[in-house]
Scaffold this active site. Structure first.
Site, short mmCIF file in Angstrom:
data_model
loop_
_atom_site.label_atom_id
_atom_site.label_comp_id
_atom_site.label_asym_id
_atom_site.label_seq_id
_atom_site.Cartn_x
_atom_site.Cartn_y
_atom_site.Cartn_z
N ARG A 1 0.87 -1.19 0.00
CA ARG A 1 0.00 0.00 0.00
C ARG A 1 0.90 1.23 0.00
O ARG A 1 1.48 1.56 1.02
CB ARG A 1 -0.88 -0.03 1.26
CG ARG A 1 -2.16 0.79 1.16
CD ARG A 1 -2.79 0.95 2.54
NE ARG A 1 -1.98 1.81 3.37
CZ ARG A 1 -1.90 1.72 4.69
NH1 ARG A 1 -2.57 0.81 5.35
NH2 ARG A 1 -1.13 2.56 5.37
N HIS B 1 -3.62 4.56 4.55
CA HIS B 1 -4.81 3.72 4.45
C HIS B 1 -5.90 4.45 3.67
O HIS B 1 -6.47 3.93 2.71
CB HIS B 1 -5.30 3.37 5.86
CG HIS B 1 -6.61 2.67 5.90
ND1 HIS B 1 -6.78 1.40 5.39
CD2 HIS B 1 -7.82 3.05 6.36
CE1 HIS B 1 -8.04 1.03 5.54
NE2 HIS B 1 -8.69 2.01 6.13
N TYR C 1 3.32 5.11 11.82
CA TYR C 1 3.62 3.68 11.97
C TYR C 1 4.55 3.09 10.91
O TYR C 1 4.83 1.90 10.96
CB TYR C 1 2.32 2.87 12.03
CG TYR C 1 1.38 3.12 10.86
CD1 TYR C 1 1.57 2.48 9.65
CD2 TYR C 1 0.30 4.00 10.99
CE1 TYR C 1 0.71 2.71 8.58
CE2 TYR C 1 -0.56 4.24 9.93
CZ TYR C 1 -0.35 3.59 8.74
OH TYR C 1 -1.19 3.82 7.69
C1 LIG Z 1 -15.21 -6.04 10.69
C2 LIG Z 1 -14.38 -4.82 10.51
N1 LIG Z 1 -13.52 -4.45 11.48
C3 LIG Z 1 -12.81 -3.31 11.37
C4 LIG Z 1 -12.91 -2.52 10.27
C5 LIG Z 1 -12.13 -1.21 10.18
N2 LIG Z 1 -11.11 -1.27 9.14
C6 LIG Z 1 -11.36 -0.80 7.90
S1 LIG Z 1 -10.10 -1.14 6.84
C7 LIG Z 1 -9.21 -1.90 8.03
C8 LIG Z 1 -7.90 -2.52 7.68
C9 LIG Z 1 -8.06 -3.58 6.65
O1 LIG Z 1 -6.82 -4.10 6.27
P1 LIG Z 1 -6.70 -5.11 5.05
O2 LIG Z 1 -7.70 -6.19 5.17
O3 LIG Z 1 -5.27 -5.51 5.01
O4 LIG Z 1 -7.10 -4.29 3.77
P2 LIG Z 1 -6.40 -2.98 3.16
O5 LIG Z 1 -7.04 -1.80 3.81
O6 LIG Z 1 -4.94 -3.07 3.43
O7 LIG Z 1 -6.72 -3.04 1.71
C10 LIG Z 1 -9.89 -1.87 9.25
C11 LIG Z 1 -9.37 -2.40 10.52
C12 LIG Z 1 -13.80 -2.94 9.28
N3 LIG Z 1 -13.98 -2.23 8.16
N4 LIG Z 1 -14.51 -4.07 9.42
#
Ligand SMILES: Cc1ncc(C[n+]2csc(CCOP(=O)(O)OP(=O)(O)O)c2C)c(N)n1
Ligand SMILES: Cc1ncc(C[n+]2csc(CCOP(=O)(O)OP(=O)(O)O)c2C)c(N)n1
Ligand SMILES: [Mg+2]
Ligand SMILES: [Mg+2]
Lengths: 333, 364, 333, 364
Positions: D259, D263, D272
């Site tokens: 990434r 985020h 971080y």
């Molecule tokens: C059930 C749930 N818990 C927490 C979140 C909050 N949240 C949104 S994105 C994220 C990180 C997701 O990381 P990843 O699966 O690696 O996907 P990326 O954002 O890196 O594409 C979090 C914790 C959420 N959307 N859904």
């Protein structure tokens, strides 16, 4: 809706539910049934008995033991042309599926502005009175009823069980279908060919003039028995069976309460922030000046469902209902 | 990163140290437990079987509402308990009453849940045995939390967390294993693969080569063991406990066993499996196997067996007596333990019940 | 309870929550904080900012992304001598933990007859009004409030946020701690050394004589503003801030309603089978003859939380509250 | 039972077909995609990058509330879409706008969620693209359901289900993979491992040798692919889609990528991770890599690149224009789509809002 076996028959609720599934599967090849132990075993309550044998593994099948997966897969199948009817083995075992139910089942139509409908039914054997151990006796209707986008129904007798389940399967919206476990073996003359009650219609089960008992699901027989006892004591109690919690039949319920001016809500679930609270609130809002006394609630206490040896204290019983009726300020005004 | 991945895979066949005829089986990976350990395990097995069958009988007599028997799985139950040290924790499911009893829980208290007196009849802190858990796999993250808390305090605690083959399909199994791996929590996850989740056979539960292959996906070593071989279980579980105690992190162990009876007495197993399938497992019975082995090694004779049987009978009698005693639980308990102090709302509700009881009393 | 920085300071709710965590961690080494992104990042709302730096990785740490695991592991840690405070990143992302919360967090003490207490806090940034996308704005208090065994609190200002969080962490029972997201940046003079309000106590935020507004969490500022506007129009509205939903402070609320004889409940959550329903029901049960009109509710509609462009229709606003007050049958009697 | 287990394990290193300098890398397992496929992918990459950057800019201009950019992950996005046939389904997360656009979804409609107009701006049936899903991993069981329904009807549909490295920790990931395996559902699970879940690095998310090792625990083949190599992605995903379509069941593919941005724009990545870590990934950029490769093979020149850039600009302009157009959503919509027909309760609530609006109108 075609119904295979018209005419009157004496059937249990477990049997009418089974018949409703069978008739719906016969009528519409899009209907599929799945869940834990619903295949060869026919479900721990035998509601799906014989369906795999009759319709094959593709139409009724056992799944891995994972409720969120069951509901989530059903969402996908409903998105893609089928009408899944899934079974949660017991009330508390639907909780792992809570996120799927609240964030997807309830919201898919709304999120997609009506483009993706989810015609699916989540069957939940629910509530207590069967001497079950912990986590097997929860009255979980409030969680679903509070969640916009779900229909929530609970039959109180074999005939309604048949009709409501047919209606639920025919509905283009998701329905949480609550089956009062303790009524599974209640028996009744049923006319299976009779017109199916629509989701959203309450019914006056017993006429009466002094006060109105409002109940649904497992509490309905208790209310009816209380009315019977009260009649012997010279008090005429009306009994309304909601059948459908969402949508709520304000018209029938309020008309009934206005007729008597007094009401008691009877429900097995804990009372705090519950469906009972809603009934008191909405009926009071609408019928305030017709009420001679505040509406009373006879509900489960705000405690975890007790072990078998103590469950009779938790269940709203006839005496407690009659005490509440006595409390309706008969002398005050 | 993947160089050391393959050591996380289980052995191709379940570890066995004693075969169905009681003969030793050579293993390069595990040493056989010493004679004392085997004799101790056998004694426990005899009592375990007796307790299982006594509990089952008590259901028929109406003294227990329901009993999910571990008949046939006793070696798993006994080994899971015996490999632990004082102060270690056990997290049992509803089917693991025998394991709890082997940690010191009074069988009468252990069966409180199934008798209907109270949800958990024993003090979980007394023997470090968590309440029996019914919602499948939900106890596994608790086990990780208990282990992690101990580790943060520098305590040597190891946690033995049990679940069934069906339970491995739940999200909580996944989350617990992942947390344990990332936190390097000292937890031994023991899956008793008894081939069924109520009526659902393993093939409908998973398409994995074996459940132990789930470990590598968390970076957790997976191992497979003959679940009807007490010696192999003691060796494999014992090694896992030692490894965890030494800071090696969690391990996933699949014990291949079989549920000899129906799911519970309320279940009708004839709807989904043939008797012949069950019969094939009789010869793999954990008791007869270890008995044959001990006799061959002169570690057991008829006299000693009679003693063990008598001891088992004594425990069974204790259970019977305990369950035949009727407890009338005090309804005040309903309100006493919802919060540390009852809320005003609960105090009101308790008063209502007290008032009902008083009026009832007055009527009598 | 020791408090590191007494004296008055102007602080946001986000800051007082952070301070409460820091002070609790300082006071009691058993307090541990964990969840998604609570470490280096300090939480997406920065409520845990600096805690890892100050107390180390063992006391405040990031976890894998799995809410059921977070709550389940916290249960185990609470069983074994610690006082975990976990963060659910947003309201709807607590749903995966629902089974753990309902079947274990709420019931452990009861199941074990008081032997196993679970002193743990589940912090939930909740409700809307921040232009968030779907699943980021749910008012989920009814699910928790309906579940016996949980305490449920929701502060409405920075000072209460500090005090209630300290009280929640000190509690030997599990607390669902709802943090109104839209109030995170509200600022106020706060005396951190002030006595901490006990869980279970409501407070009259504004005196008034004509009608009582009952609110909690994000609805409190709306109620206060409505009272301000009403005052200018010559109507004197009293405002009660519940602070604690479970236990419920019947005494304070009913006394307030009896004083005015009229009441409106204001809450952001959908109204059906909600905390608002409970407030209407229980206050009406207790104060029926003191009421000149039925209690009105101004709540979110029974729809999924809308997208940002439409959320102002869902939120109870000052006008809607004043409309409800106008509706309290001022002429009828 | 375990004889064929090892074929379920991923290759030790991620599959790469084109290195960082655009040079072909030999692979025994996968043939390189043909020239036309690579050129098509490159064209899509150019537009993808432009869209990502345009969307990011629109956030700064206040036209989008938030944007989780896939800058740096465009090869995954493009390949996931391009390997599908007409009628196949795509299940995207919030970060997969580009994949959705590559299936035909209008970027303006795709960004409705993030603009705040409506939750899902497009018709999921039009291009068989499910609504972007925010609650992590919850879309995965839906993907299995869609695939299984198609299979029951004998349709050749394959479903591409996307999630992130963080999402693999959720229980729904586990349950979806297990259901897919047991049902042999034609689903390709593509995990974009971009090293972070918001601020949480992969090492805190899992202790597994790699996420692809999770497959074997379900009996699902796992594979690892260089997520910045469009050629390898087309080959690996293409093979998985073909296999699924032929009845071979699901597959789990981990794409190793990064990434490049925070985020979302609301995030502060400096808290971080270090810039140097990000910088190290610039040379692995999926665009420059494929560009170098195509130029070496004379499949691309400056003129053609200018055309592609112009086309990308056209799409970006379309997006900008679309998002600059203010939509005033009709509040009636709030109530119209909760149920097929509004309940009496909702009809009342809708009337209340209509009345408010009327009175407001009257005031003006
Ligand atoms: C059930 C749930 N818990 C927490 C979140 C909050 N949240 C949104 S994105 C994220 C990180 C997701 O990381 P990843 O699966 O690696 O996907 P990326 O954002 O890196 O594409 C979090 C914790 C959420 N959307 N859904
Ligand atoms: C979350 C949840 N879902 C469903 C059930 C109902 N249930 C009780 S036991 C059981 C089968 C469990 O099988 P397994 O994990 O293999 O354990 P075993 O009974 O074979 O020991 C089921 C489905 C439950 N207890 N919890
Ligand atoms: Mg099993
Ligand atoms: Mg990621």
């Amino acid at each position: 809706m075609t119904v295979t076996a018209p005419g009157h028959q004496k059937l249990t609720m477990a049997q009418t539910l089974n018949r409703a599934l069978r008739d719906a599967m016969t009528a519409d090849p899009a209907v599929v049934v799945f869940g834990e132990d619903v295949g060869a075993l026919g479900g721990v309550f035998r509601i799906t008995d014989g369906l795999t044998a009759e319709f094959g593994e593709d139409r009724c099948f056992d799944t891995p033991l994972a409720e969120s997966g069951i509901v989530g897969v059903a969402v996908g199948m409903a998105m893609n042309g089928l009408r899944p009817v899934v079974e949660m083995q017991f009330d508390a075992f639907a909780y792992p599926a809570f996120e799927q139910i609240v964030s997807h089942v309830a919201k898919m139509r709304n999120r997609t502005r009506g483009r993706v409908a989810l015609p699916m039914v989540i069957r939940v054997p629910y509530a207590g009175g069967i001497g079950g151990v912990e986590h097997h006796c929860d009255s979980s209707e409030a969680y679903y009823a509070h969640t916009p986008g779900l229909h929530v129904v609970a039959p109180a007798n074999p005939a309604d069980a048949y009709g409501l389940l047919r209606a639920a399967i025919a509905s283009d919206d998701p329905v949480v279908f609550l089956e009062p476990k303790k009524l599974y073996w209640s028996k009744e003359e049923v006319e299976l060919g009779a017109p199916v009650p629509g989701i959203g219609t309450a019914v006056v089960r017993r006429e009466g003039t002094d006060a109105t008992l409002i109940a649904y699901g497992p509490a309905v027989p208790v209310a009816l028995e209380a009315a019977e006892v009260a009649a012997a004591e010279g008090r005429s109690l009306q009994v309304v069976d909601l059948r459908s919690i969402v949508p709520f039949d304000d018209e029938t319920v309020c008309a009934a309460v206005r007729r008597t001016g007094r009401a008691v809500v009877v429900a097995e679930a804990s009372g705090f922030a519950s469906v009972s609270s809603e009934i008191v609130a909405r009926v009071t809002e609408r019928c305030f000046h017709a009420l001679a006394a505040p509406i009373r609630r006879v509900t489960g206490f705000d405690i975890p469902y007790p072990p078998p040896k103590l469950e009779h204290f938790q269940l709203p019983g006839v005496d407690r209902v009659l005490d509440a009726v006595d409390d309706l300020q008969w002398e005050d005004r | 990163m993947t160089g050391d991945a393959h050591h996380l895979l289980p052995s191709a066949e379940p570890v066995t140290l004693i075969d169905c005829h009681g003969r030793p089986v050579a293993s390069t990976a595990y040493a056989a437990p010493d004679a004392a350990a085997l004799v101790r395990a056998f004694a426990a097995l005899v009592t375990a079987r007796r307790l299982n069958d006594q509990a089952y009988a008590l259901v028929r007599q109406g003294r227990l509402a329901v009993y999910p028997s571990s008949h046939g799985q006793e070696a798993c139950q006994v080994a899971a308990a015996q490999v632990l040290a004082e102060g270690d924790w056990l997290f049992p499911t509803y089917r693991d009453t025998i394991a709890a009893v082997n940690r010191g829980v009074d069988p009468v208290e252990a069966l409180s849940l199934l008798k209907g007196d109270w949800h958990c009849g024993y003090d979980p802190y007394e023997h470090h045995v968590a309440p029996h858990t019914t919602p499948l796999a939900t106890q596994l993250p608790h086990a990780v939390g208990v282990a992690h808390a101990a580790r943060l305090r520098g305590e040597p605690t190891v946690v033995m967390a049990l679940c069934g083959d069906g339970g491995t399909s739940e999200g909580d199994f996944h989350e617990a294993l992942n947390f344990a791996a990332v936190l390097r929590a000292p937890v031994v996850f023991l899956v008793q693969n008894n081939e069924y989740a109520i009526s659902v056979p393993l093939a409908r539960q998973t398409a994995a080569p074996s459940l132990a292959y789930k470990g590598i996906g968390y970076g957790v070593p997976g191992e497979r063991v003959d679940g009807n071989d007490a010696a192999a279980l003691l060796a494999v579980l014992g090694a896992a406990v030692e490894r965890a105690r030494a800071g090696g992190g969690p391990q996933l162990i699949e014990a291949h066993t079989y549920r000899m009876q129906a799911h519970t007495n309320a279940d009708d197993a004839s709807r989904y499996r043939r008797d012949s399938e069950v019969a094939a497992w009789v010869e793999r019975d954990p008791l007869t196997r270890l008995e044959a082995h001990l006799r061959k090694r002169d570690l057991l004779d008829d006299a000693r067996l009679a003693e063990l049987t008598a001891e088992a009978e004594r425990v069974a009698t204790h259970l019977r007596d305990g369950l035949n005693r009727d407890v009338t639980p005090d309804p005040a308990m309903l309100f006493d333990h919802v919060y540390a102090r009852p809320t005003p709302q609960l105090a009101e509700q308790a008063a209502l019940v007290a008032d009902e009881l008083e009026r009832e009393g007055a009527l009598r």
